[in-house]
Write a protein that holds these residues in place. Sequence first.
Motif, short mmCIF file in Angstrom:
data_model
loop_
_atom_site.label_atom_id
_atom_site.label_comp_id
_atom_site.label_asym_id
_atom_site.label_seq_id
_atom_site.Cartn_x
_atom_site.Cartn_y
_atom_site.Cartn_z
N PRO A 239 -83.12 10.83 -30.33
CA PRO A 239 -82.17 11.90 -30.65
C PRO A 239 -82.31 13.14 -29.76
N ASP A 240 -83.50 13.40 -29.25
CA ASP A 240 -83.69 14.58 -28.41
C ASP A 240 -83.08 14.41 -27.03
N LEU A 241 -82.68 13.20 -26.68
CA LEU A 241 -82.09 12.93 -25.37
C LEU A 241 -80.59 12.63 -25.46
N ILE A 242 -80.02 12.93 -26.62
CA ILE A 242 -78.57 12.72 -26.82
C ILE A 242 -77.97 14.03 -27.30
N ASP A 243 -77.09 14.60 -26.50
CA ASP A 243 -76.44 15.86 -26.83
C ASP A 243 -74.97 15.63 -27.15
N VAL A 244 -74.41 16.56 -27.90
CA VAL A 244 -72.98 16.55 -28.21
C VAL A 244 -72.38 17.87 -27.73
N VAL A 245 -71.26 17.79 -27.03
CA VAL A 245 -70.53 18.99 -26.63
C VAL A 245 -69.08 18.84 -27.08
N ILE A 246 -68.50 19.94 -27.52
CA ILE A 246 -67.09 19.96 -27.90
C ILE A 246 -66.25 20.09 -26.64
N HIS A 247 -65.28 19.18 -26.51
CA HIS A 247 -64.40 19.16 -25.34
C HIS A 247 -62.98 18.87 -25.85
N PRO A 248 -62.24 19.94 -26.20
CA PRO A 248 -60.96 19.74 -26.91
C PRO A 248 -59.92 18.92 -26.17
N GLN A 249 -59.98 18.89 -24.85
CA GLN A 249 -58.95 18.18 -24.08
C GLN A 249 -59.10 16.66 -24.17
N SER A 250 -60.28 16.18 -24.54
CA SER A 250 -60.53 14.73 -24.65
C SER A 250 -60.19 13.99 -23.36
N VAL A 251 -60.53 14.58 -22.25
CA VAL A 251 -60.30 13.97 -20.94
C VAL A 251 -61.60 13.33 -20.43
N ILE A 252 -62.71 14.05 -20.58
CA ILE A 252 -64.02 13.48 -20.29
C ILE A 252 -64.54 12.85 -21.58
N HIS A 253 -64.80 11.55 -21.54
CA HIS A 253 -65.12 10.83 -22.77
C HIS A 253 -66.61 10.77 -23.06
N SER A 254 -67.41 10.94 -22.06
CA SER A 254 -68.86 11.16 -22.21
C SER A 254 -69.45 11.24 -20.81
N MET A 255 -70.72 11.67 -20.75
CA MET A 255 -71.38 11.89 -19.47
C MET A 255 -72.83 11.41 -19.54
N VAL A 256 -73.38 11.16 -18.36
CA VAL A 256 -74.80 10.82 -18.23
C VAL A 256 -75.40 11.75 -17.19
N GLU A 257 -76.47 12.45 -17.57
CA GLU A 257 -77.18 13.32 -16.64
C GLU A 257 -78.43 12.60 -16.15
N PHE A 258 -78.66 12.64 -14.83
CA PHE A 258 -79.80 11.96 -14.24
C PHE A 258 -80.87 12.99 -13.85
N VAL A 259 -82.07 12.49 -13.56
CA VAL A 259 -83.21 13.38 -13.33
C VAL A 259 -83.05 14.23 -12.07
N ASP A 260 -82.17 13.83 -11.16
CA ASP A 260 -81.97 14.63 -9.94
C ASP A 260 -80.95 15.74 -10.15
N GLY A 261 -80.42 15.86 -11.39
CA GLY A 261 -79.42 16.89 -11.68
C GLY A 261 -77.99 16.42 -11.59
N SER A 262 -77.77 15.19 -11.10
CA SER A 262 -76.42 14.64 -11.03
C SER A 262 -75.91 14.31 -12.43
N VAL A 263 -74.62 14.53 -12.65
CA VAL A 263 -73.98 14.17 -13.91
C VAL A 263 -72.77 13.30 -13.59
N LEU A 264 -72.75 12.10 -14.13
CA LEU A 264 -71.59 11.22 -13.99
C LEU A 264 -70.76 11.30 -15.26
N ALA A 265 -69.45 11.43 -15.10
CA ALA A 265 -68.54 11.52 -16.24
C ALA A 265 -67.46 10.46 -16.10
N GLN A 266 -67.05 9.88 -17.22
CA GLN A 266 -65.91 8.98 -17.23
C GLN A 266 -64.71 9.73 -17.77
#
Length: 396
Positions: A239-266
């Motif tokens: 649970p400490d590695l799973i975050d929730v953010v409010i995104h009202p537009q519902s365009v980004i459906h979820s993201m993954v952040e990697f240890v190098d600081g990169s974030v991939l979003a679908q």
Amino acid sequence: MQVHPHRHGVSILGATGSVGASTLDVLARHPDRYRVVALTAHSKVDELVQLCRRFEPELAAIGDARHTAALADALRRAGLRTVAVGGTEGLIEAASLESAQSVVAAIVGAAGLKATFAAASAGKRLLLANKEAVVCAGSLLIEAVARGGATLLPVDSEHNAIHQCLSAARQARHQVRRLILTASGGPFLKRTDLADVTPEQACAHPKWNMGRKISVDSATLMNKGLEVIEASWLFGFGPDLIDVVIHPQSVIHSMVEFVDGSVLAQMSAPDMRTPIAYALGFPDRIDSGSPRLDLLQASPLQFEAPDLDRFACLRLAYRALRAGPAACIGLNAANEIAVDSFLRRELPFSRIPAVIEQVLASSPEADPRSLEAVLELDDGARRRARSVLSERTWKS
């Protein structure tokens, strides 16, 4: 168009719901690739027969066994060869049908547990839209998938997005810093007084067309809480590695952040046909019929932290995940009972979390190692929830 000499057979558990309808829409776009072999519904005989007229499956199952004879008679009068079955055994038969290579598990609630497990045990490609199967029996389902040689692909847009990001990155788990689930915030994101919310208001989702129970879960953010638990089991993160953010537009459906600081979003338009098509075609991409994403129209994209005081259900879900499997089962069961009471106008919307919290307070410490044990804990939690509702005055 590529013609497949042996079309891929698909069984849809929960064909008359919103996920079922979206799945059938995708399948209808690819008649040379897929065929519908089984359809199920809980009690909507007429709707199920209409779908059978259109897709001519081998099998039709009605979850409420009392309607089996009516379904058989209606299919016969329609001149269809579709075989009618009913009850839990009928759903299991639809899930394990030999001609079904893929099974879409879209039955809402704990009612779909046994059929979902049957598909996993039969080695199917399991397109999972029944989050309760993971919330209530995550470890058992993962074990059943491995034992049966099945393939598990999430259909929920958020977990589907994470699957896409992880598959695209092809990174080892230790290279992932965190998973980020996005939430629309539902219809009450900016509303401060939730005391007089009606079922009609709660079911009027600003972005998604969903069933009534799931719509209420979205309005309380319990849907996101269940998804946090589901993500933990599906992808192996605490649970400490799973975050929730409010995104009202519902365009980004979820993201993954990697240890190098990169974030991939679908990203895609808010349309369930996109994740369904991804799961059906994986690793290929097939046409979903969903509208193309216009970034200029979609912007600006906004993000904010969820308010865990106003939307206590999300906080309770994290608490249940940390407490263990029995608490997660209790959370899901109590929520189903409370939401049903709200939809029947017996429980105020604002009191849904209070019912769940009381049931969680009495959850046993247990790690069920069989589906029967899971269902026993589920039954006990439901009885405690009904007792809580009967003992108190919830009208204010």
